[in-house]
Design a protein around this motif. Sequence first.
Motif, short mmCIF file in Angstrom:
data_model
loop_
_atom_site.label_atom_id
_atom_site.label_comp_id
_atom_site.label_asym_id
_atom_site.label_seq_id
_atom_site.Cartn_x
_atom_site.Cartn_y
_atom_site.Cartn_z
N LEU A 124 0.83 -1.20 0.00
CA LEU A 124 0.00 0.00 0.00
C LEU A 124 0.87 1.26 0.00
CD1 LEU A 124 -2.99 0.68 -0.05
CD2 LEU A 124 -2.94 0.88 2.43
N GLY A 125 1.99 1.22 0.69
CA GLY A 125 2.88 2.38 0.70
C GLY A 125 3.46 2.68 -0.67
N ILE A 126 3.92 1.64 -1.36
CA ILE A 126 4.44 1.84 -2.71
C ILE A 126 3.34 2.31 -3.66
CG2 ILE A 126 5.49 0.68 -4.68
CD1 ILE A 126 7.46 1.12 -2.47
N ALA A 188 9.09 5.65 -1.64
CA ALA A 188 8.63 5.75 -3.03
C ALA A 188 8.60 7.20 -3.50
CB ALA A 188 7.24 5.12 -3.16
N ARG A 189 8.30 8.13 -2.60
CA ARG A 189 8.26 9.54 -2.97
C ARG A 189 9.66 10.14 -3.12
NH1 ARG A 189 3.46 12.51 -2.17
NH2 ARG A 189 1.79 11.24 -3.04
N GLU A 190 10.65 9.56 -2.43
CA GLU A 190 11.99 10.13 -2.42
C GLU A 190 12.90 9.56 -3.51
OE1 GLU A 190 13.19 12.58 -0.62
OE2 GLU A 190 11.30 12.88 0.47
N ALA A 218 13.57 2.25 -2.52
CA ALA A 218 12.87 2.37 -1.24
C ALA A 218 13.24 1.27 -0.25
CB ALA A 218 11.36 2.35 -1.48
N THR A 219 14.08 0.34 -0.67
CA THR A 219 14.39 -0.80 0.20
C THR A 219 15.05 -0.37 1.50
OG1 THR A 219 14.69 -2.20 -1.76
CG2 THR A 219 15.58 -3.02 0.30
#
Length: 302
Positions: A124-126, A188-190, A218-219
Amino acid sequence: MPPEPVTSIVTDAVATRDRPAEARPAKASTERTAARARAARNRRVLVYGTRLLLLVAVIGLWEWFARAGIIDPFNFSMPSKIWDQIREWALHGTAQGSLWEQIWYTLYEALFGWIIGVIAGVLLGIALGRVRFLADVLGPYIKVLNALPRIVLAPIFLIWFGLGPASKVASAVVLVFFPVFFNAFQGAREVDRNLVSNARILGASNRRVTLQVVIPSATSWIFTSLHVSFGFALIGAIVGEYIGATKGLGLLVSASQGTFNAAGVYAAMVILAVVALLAEGLLTFGEKRLFRWKPAEPGSER
């Protein structure tokens, strides 16, 4: 015998003079490497030694204060009684069964809830980090849910799912989900926009950009949340067991509290701390194996 040419003598002298100079930088580099290795080793010994001394000092002061009557041994117990309680449980079991069964029951609930919470949080975050429409629609609801005191959901889960492991797994899931979600979302935003642009120029689809650019970038954010989230999973399982269960370390805490057995409460907490430390060690080992390519940051040596 004809005299040796002057040029040959000069050449040999220069070679003799330059040979040690060429070997000197390599030798100096080796010495610096060895010095750094010794310094790192000495620092590790110092850190571990100081940790051990601090632990021994705390335990020793606790034992002394309890025996001297400075603190009430009935309420605060003492390390020797806690050790006796752990040994009693390990050798003769608990009222709910063997100690190892209680540990496994709690660990199973925490691990299962942790896995579900991590998977849901990452996906959900991605997704919300990549699709702004979803973030705009679901963002307020997630913020409201995150503001709720999630521990109070444990009694509701107990009513819904009963005394079995399902209610503890649900408590662990809600505690794990949010830290993992927010880290995955921020990761994911960065993502470096240049990487995304270059991938699109090379013809990558949205799916390939997400799988091959966004998720790997994002890992590190996600792994940062894993260390904290497993502790939350244990908390969720313990709280659920404390409220109502048939087995588990939380039930040991509740039963010990009901009989005013302070040593039993502390013993369960010590066992839980050991389990958490082992899990943290496994996560750290896995992170180091996965990020072997990543250079160590200054001051990050352990």
